[in-house]
Each structure stands twice: as C-alpha cells, then as structure tokens.
Design an enzyme around this catalytic site. Structure first.
Site, mmCIF file in Angstrom:
data_model
loop_
_atom_site.group_PDB
_atom_site.id
_atom_site.type_symbol
_atom_site.label_atom_id
_atom_site.label_comp_id
_atom_site.label_asym_id
_atom_site.label_seq_id
_atom_site.Cartn_x
_atom_site.Cartn_y
_atom_site.Cartn_z
ATOM 1 N NE ARG A 185 -1.428 -5.748 2.706
ATOM 2 C CZ ARG A 185 -0.600 -4.905 1.764
ATOM 3 N NH1 ARG A 185 -0.364 -5.322 0.666
ATOM 4 N NH2 ARG A 185 0.019 -3.965 2.241
ATOM 5 C CG ASN B 240 -4.461 -4.134 1.998
ATOM 6 O OD1 ASN B 240 -4.588 -4.895 2.752
ATOM 7 N ND2 ASN B 240 -3.654 -3.038 2.001
#
Length: 124
Positions: free
Chosen positions: A49, A67
């Site tokens: 990320r 996530n």
C-alpha cells in the site's frame, strides 16, 4: 486593420499542458477517468500500500487503497488515460519490492466530470 488582427493572434494566450503530474487532472482541464482494482498474491505485509501510494503520487493519480480480509489489496484510481495505463501496469507487474503479484483485476474505466479525491490515500 489586417496587422491588428495578426498582432492580436500573436499576443493571444496559448494553452500549455505541461503542468506537473502531481496536479489532479480536473485542475488541468483534461478528461479524467476512474476505475476500481484488486491485486492478488503476496501483497500484505510487504509495504504494498505504501509503495502504491508513492507510485500514484509520482504519476498524479488520486484515489485510495486498502488491505482486505481475503489477503488482497483493493482500491480506486482516478487520472488521465495515460496515467491510468501506467498505474495499472505497475499494479500488475511491479508492486513493492517484496510483493509477489499473481494477478490484478480492474473495472472498466469510467469518465468523471471532476476528481472525487484530492490525493491518493491508504485506508485502514
């Protein structure tokens, strides 16, 4: 009188489209698009990320990523077609240095009248 017309043509402002990539597309007057994505593989616990956010910022992409409980990373992208193409390639083939990407799935590009996001963020 003809010289005045010619002169006014020469002094009229011209559009320049070489502004920095980090400026959202709506601010530059270009058509923007959005799409959703989901990346499968070893993409959690490997700073995926964070690297996605960094790459999006480099390309001038806005949106978000997060996530999932299924072990994937999903999100939303907004940008020009060229920016979207570059970001999609990165999500499919590059990712973070320690990630192992099995596949990336993208929704169809949808034209937007304006950006919905100002930056690319990480959602938790």
């Amino acid at each position: 009188m003809n010289s005045k017309i010619t002169k006014s043509k020469l002094t009229s402002p011209k559009l320049v489209r070489s502004s920095p990539k980090s400026v959202p597309q709506a601010a530059k007057g270009e058509q923007i698009f959005s799409c959703q994505f989901e990346v499968f593989g070893h993409v959690q616990g490997v700073f995926f990320r964070k690297h996605t956010q960094k790459k999006a910022k480099e390309l001038g992409i806005t949106g978000w990523c997060m996530n999932t409980t299924q072990g994937t990373v999903k999100g939303m992208l907004e940008g020009s077609l060229d920016q979207m193409t570059d970001m999609k390639y990165w999500l499919q083939h590059k990712g973070s240095p320690r990630s192992v990407i099995e596949k990336a799935v993208f929704s169809e590009n949808e034209a937007l009248p304006i950006n919905n996001f100002k930056v690319f963020s990480i959602r938790r």
